[in-house]
Motif scaffolding. Structure first.
Motif, short mmCIF file in Angstrom:
data_model
loop_
_atom_site.label_atom_id
_atom_site.label_comp_id
_atom_site.label_asym_id
_atom_site.label_seq_id
_atom_site.Cartn_x
_atom_site.Cartn_y
_atom_site.Cartn_z
N LYS A 1 1.39 28.08 -30.13
CA LYS A 1 1.62 26.82 -30.77
C LYS A 1 1.45 25.78 -29.46
CE LYS A 1 3.79 28.20 -34.77
NZ LYS A 1 5.15 27.97 -35.94
N ASN A 2 1.57 26.03 -28.12
CA ASN A 2 1.49 25.20 -27.16
C ASN A 2 2.75 24.22 -27.22
OD1 ASN A 2 -0.86 26.11 -26.33
ND2 ASN A 2 -2.14 24.42 -26.51
N THR A 3 3.77 24.78 -27.48
CA THR A 3 4.99 24.36 -27.60
C THR A 3 6.17 25.06 -27.14
OG1 THR A 3 4.37 23.52 -30.01
CG2 THR A 3 6.61 23.52 -29.53
N VAL A 4 7.19 23.93 -26.48
CA VAL A 4 8.31 24.54 -26.06
C VAL A 4 9.56 23.59 -26.90
CG1 VAL A 4 8.51 22.49 -24.23
CG2 VAL A 4 9.69 24.63 -23.87
N TYR A 5 10.65 24.61 -26.71
CA TYR A 5 11.63 24.20 -27.92
C TYR A 5 13.05 23.96 -26.99
CZ TYR A 5 8.59 25.61 -31.63
OH TYR A 5 7.26 25.82 -32.22
N LEU A 6 13.99 23.37 -27.33
CA LEU A 6 15.21 23.19 -27.09
C LEU A 6 16.14 23.30 -28.23
CD1 LEU A 6 16.97 23.24 -24.43
CD2 LEU A 6 17.21 20.82 -24.60
N GLN A 7 16.94 24.28 -28.28
CA GLN A 7 17.98 24.51 -29.39
C GLN A 7 19.23 23.84 -28.79
OE1 GLN A 7 17.70 25.32 -32.54
NE2 GLN A 7 19.80 24.71 -32.86
N MET A 8 19.93 23.01 -29.28
CA MET A 8 21.01 22.58 -28.82
C MET A 8 22.07 22.58 -29.93
SD MET A 8 19.82 19.17 -27.08
CE MET A 8 19.46 18.36 -28.54
N SER A 9 23.37 23.38 -29.36
CA SER A 9 24.40 23.59 -30.28
C SER A 9 25.83 23.15 -29.55
CB SER A 9 24.60 25.12 -30.61
OG SER A 9 23.40 25.57 -31.12
N SER A 10 26.77 23.19 -30.57
CA SER A 10 27.99 22.41 -29.85
C SER A 10 27.87 21.29 -29.08
CB SER A 10 28.87 23.75 -29.12
OG SER A 10 28.73 24.71 -29.92
N LEU A 11 27.08 20.23 -29.82
CA LEU A 11 26.99 19.03 -28.89
C LEU A 11 28.21 18.24 -28.63
CD1 LEU A 11 23.53 18.31 -30.66
CD2 LEU A 11 23.80 18.57 -27.92
N LYS A 12 28.33 17.66 -27.48
CA LYS A 12 29.24 17.05 -26.91
C LYS A 12 28.87 15.48 -26.63
CE LYS A 12 31.14 20.84 -24.27
NZ LYS A 12 31.33 21.33 -23.24
N ALA A 13 29.68 14.56 -26.64
CA ALA A 13 29.33 13.27 -26.53
C ALA A 13 28.28 12.96 -25.28
CB ALA A 13 30.43 12.18 -26.31
N GLU A 14 29.00 13.89 -24.22
CA GLU A 14 28.09 13.74 -22.61
C GLU A 14 26.83 14.22 -22.62
OE1 GLU A 14 31.27 14.89 -23.49
OE2 GLU A 14 31.76 16.79 -22.33
N ASP A 15 26.47 15.03 -23.87
CA ASP A 15 24.87 15.34 -23.98
C ASP A 15 24.16 14.05 -24.44
OD1 ASP A 15 26.36 18.25 -25.50
OD2 ASP A 15 25.40 17.99 -23.60
N THR A 16 24.59 12.96 -24.83
CA THR A 16 23.70 11.90 -25.01
C THR A 16 22.91 11.44 -23.93
OG1 THR A 16 25.51 11.19 -26.39
CG2 THR A 16 24.00 9.33 -25.65
N ALA A 17 21.57 11.25 -24.04
CA ALA A 17 20.72 10.93 -23.30
C ALA A 17 19.29 10.91 -23.93
CB ALA A 17 20.71 12.11 -22.09
N VAL A 18 18.46 10.61 -23.04
CA VAL A 18 17.04 10.78 -23.37
C VAL A 18 16.45 11.78 -22.77
CG1 VAL A 18 14.56 9.82 -23.37
CG2 VAL A 18 16.65 8.23 -23.52
N TYR A 19 15.94 12.78 -23.93
CA TYR A 19 15.54 14.09 -23.28
C TYR A 19 13.90 14.21 -23.08
CZ TYR A 19 19.99 16.15 -24.07
OH TYR A 19 21.49 16.32 -24.00
N TYR A 20 13.36 14.73 -21.89
CA TYR A 20 12.02 14.50 -21.63
C TYR A 20 11.50 16.05 -21.23
CZ TYR A 20 12.88 9.88 -20.32
OH TYR A 20 13.27 8.37 -20.38
N CYS A 21 10.31 16.22 -21.92
CA CYS A 21 9.67 17.53 -21.70
C CYS A 21 8.79 17.53 -20.40
CB CYS A 21 8.79 17.75 -22.85
SG CYS A 21 7.61 19.22 -22.80
#
Length: 117
Positions: free
Chosen positions: A75-95
């Motif tokens: 599918k020409n796709t990469v994934y990021l499964q994020m769990s137990s998220l914290k406030a410090e994970d707040t950001a712009v995420y780039y591939c």
């Protein structure tokens, strides 16, 4: 024309989960090592997770055990499964895509992840 299109970001409560997707076009996907980076306000962009052509993964210490990177070459796709998220994970995420020989390097436009109650 090379395009990396991220999706799946949004607002989530602490402890919640999100799955980011990055769909690539214009490249021969199997020849690229893929990664997710993030940039929080006032901070430098940092590597979150990476996956090689062969599927070897690497994670920042801050996300180990909580995030999982994977790729679907069909599918020409990469994934990021994020769990137990914290406030410090707040950001712009780039591939990011990096050719394993030429080191041609491409970025997506980013997707905002906000962790807040």
């Amino acid at each position: 024309q090379v395009q990396l299109v991220e999706s799946g970001g949004g607002l989530v409560q602490p402890g919640g989960s999100l799955r980011l997707s990055c769909a690539a076009s214009g490249i021969f996907f199997i020849n690229y090592n893929m990664a997710w980076y993030r940039q929080a306000p006032g901070k430098q962009r940092e590597l979150v997770a990476s996956i090689t052509r062969g599927g070897t993964t690497n994670y920042a210490d801050s996300v180990k055990g909580r995030f999982t990177i994977s790729r679907d070459n069909a599918k020409n796709t990469v994934y990021l499964q994020m769990s137990s998220l914290k406030a410090e994970d707040t950001a712009v995420y780039y591939c990011n895509a990096d050719h394993f020989v030429t080191r041609n390097n491409y970025w997506g436009q980013g997707t905002q992840v906000t962790v807040s109650s």
